[in-house]
Design a protein around this motif. Structure first.
Motif, short mmCIF file in Angstrom:
data_model
loop_
_atom_site.label_atom_id
_atom_site.label_comp_id
_atom_site.label_asym_id
_atom_site.label_seq_id
_atom_site.Cartn_x
_atom_site.Cartn_y
_atom_site.Cartn_z
N CYS A 311 52.61 -54.70 -37.23
CA CYS A 311 52.85 -55.63 -36.44
C CYS A 311 53.86 -56.09 -37.06
O CYS A 311 54.51 -57.83 -36.97
CB CYS A 311 51.44 -56.11 -35.09
SG CYS A 311 50.89 -56.68 -37.07
N CYS A 313 51.95 -58.92 -39.44
CA CYS A 313 51.46 -59.89 -39.65
C CYS A 313 50.84 -59.66 -40.91
O CYS A 313 50.53 -58.82 -41.21
CB CYS A 313 50.37 -60.39 -38.52
SG CYS A 313 49.22 -59.74 -38.18
N CYS A 329 46.44 -56.44 -34.00
CA CYS A 329 47.30 -55.72 -33.15
C CYS A 329 46.48 -54.33 -32.64
O CYS A 329 47.07 -54.12 -31.78
CB CYS A 329 48.73 -55.30 -33.94
SG CYS A 329 48.55 -54.66 -34.84
#
Ligand SMILES: [Zn+2]
Length: 389
Positions: A311, A313, A329
């Motif tokens: 994802c 992040c 995620c």
């Protein structure tokens, strides 16, 4: 672009070879002196100036002044940064490819009229592969009292890369984004082992200079570490060549600053990290890849292990000691593999069959590969051994 590789051979020095190298050094020093006193500007001018004189003075063949001028000129050029007068201190001899011959393992060097020196080279499997390879061109030969380095060169094979593989170099292993893993825990172990031995030694013999010198010169640790690094880098490059991969690595600037005091790691671990030869492994991979025609790309190392490859992040709380983590995620991430995947994605070299499916899918597929990769590599290694006559 031509690539050159120097291959080192051992040989048995004789009075003749020693005479040859010391004569060569004397000629180089003569040439340097002439160059400076007569303020000669230029390699060719120097060559023309010493051409007759050295031949007469030393009774050598005409090819010598040419090679002497090359060496002398490179020393004169470099000496501006020196604090002493330019002077060739070490016994050495250098000759370009046009003047020597190499017949299998016998090196023949010209000396005087009607007299050549034949030197049988000692070689192992590695050197043998260069001697036997007819596609390689021979460059210069450089000889010292104990060794001979012959330069071999070739045009690297140009193959369109088909995919990129990122590699994360960490303390205990090298992990590829395709799931390959090379265990380097031996390197960390050796450092700990010899580190303890070393500190004990210095405690005991703090004032014995002779013993300290002897201890410092023992190269066992370095050799064993180098062996492990050579093994891993050879396998990585061999695989890349066979599969036409681009090798993507982190630019290793300040890697050691990440492991400063007070970050929660113990003293022993910080010490190991500080000594871990990341740079050495990178340079081994780099030059072996160049020789094999495998492209190497360097990318920014920021957040490669803290960024989730699914994802995107960033997990700022990830500690150095965390080997795996769970992203919000839902992705379960292996620290090293995640870093390797991020490194691979930062690579910009265009590749032919580039597949960029959903990142999660890639991760799963890659994971399955982990176990199947090792035997393939081993099979390749033995195949390349067989190729040697
Ligand atoms: Zn995530």
């Amino acid at each position: 672009m031509k690539i050159v590789k120097g291959v080192k051979f051992v040989y048995q020095p004789t009075p003749r070879t020693l005479e040859l190298i010391s004569k060569f050094r004397d000629m180089v020093n003569d040439a340097i002196r002439i160059c400076l006193t007569e303020n000669i500007k230029g390699r060719l001018k120097l060559r023309n100036r010493i051409y007759k004189e050295l031949q007469v003075r030393y009774g050598v063949l005409s090819c010598f002044p040419y090679c002497v001028a090359e060496v002398a000129w490179s020393i004169v050029k470099k000496h501006k940064r020196w604090h002493r007068k330019p002077y060739a201190k070490r016994l050495m001899f250098k000759m370009d490819a046009a003047n020597f011959s190499l017949n299998y393992s016998v090196l023949t060097l010209p000396f005087k009229k009607g007299e050549s020196i034949h030197i049988p080279l000692k070689y192992g499997e590695y050197q043998r592969s260069f001697l036997m390879d007819k596609t390689l061109k021979r460059g210069s030969v450089t000889m010292t009292e104990s060794s001979i380095v012959i330069a071999f060169s070739k045009e690297p094979p140009v193959a369109e890369p088909s995919k990129k593989v990122g590699y994360d170099l960490n303390e205990k292993s090298v992990v590829g984004s395709d799931g390959t893993r090379h265990d380097l825990s031996e390197v960390a172990r050796l450092h700990t082992l010899y580190g303890v031995r070393r500190s004990r030694f210095y405690e005991r013999h703090a004032y014995d200079r002779r013993l300290r010198k002897k201890f410092a010169a023992s190269r066992k640790e370095k050799e064993r570490v180098n062996q492990a690094l050579h093994r891993a880098s050879t396998l990585i490059v061999e695989k890349a060549r066979a599969n036409r991969e681009v090798i993507v690595l982190e630019r290793l600037k300040g890697i050691r600053h990440a492991h400063k005091r007070g970050n929660g790691e113990g003293k022993a671990k910080r010490r190991r990290i500080a000594l871990w030869p990341f740079r050495q492994l990178q340079s081994y991979i780099d030059y072996k890849a160049r020789w094999a025609g495998v492209p190497v790309e360097y990318v920014s190392p920021s957040y490669t292990s803290k960024k989730c490859n699914v994802c995107g992040c960033i997990n700022r709380k990830l500690r150095v000691t965390d080997r795996s983590w769970l992203c919000p995620c839902g992705a379960k991430l292996d620290r090293d593999l995640n870093a390797a995947i991020n490194i691979e994605r930062r690579g910009k070299t265009p590749c032919l069959g580039e597949v960029r499916p959903g990142a999660r899918g890639t991760y799963e597929a890659v994971k399955g590969n982990e176990t199947t990769m090792a035997p393939i590599l081993r099979a390749e290694a033995s195949k390349s051994d067989l190729r040697l006559p």
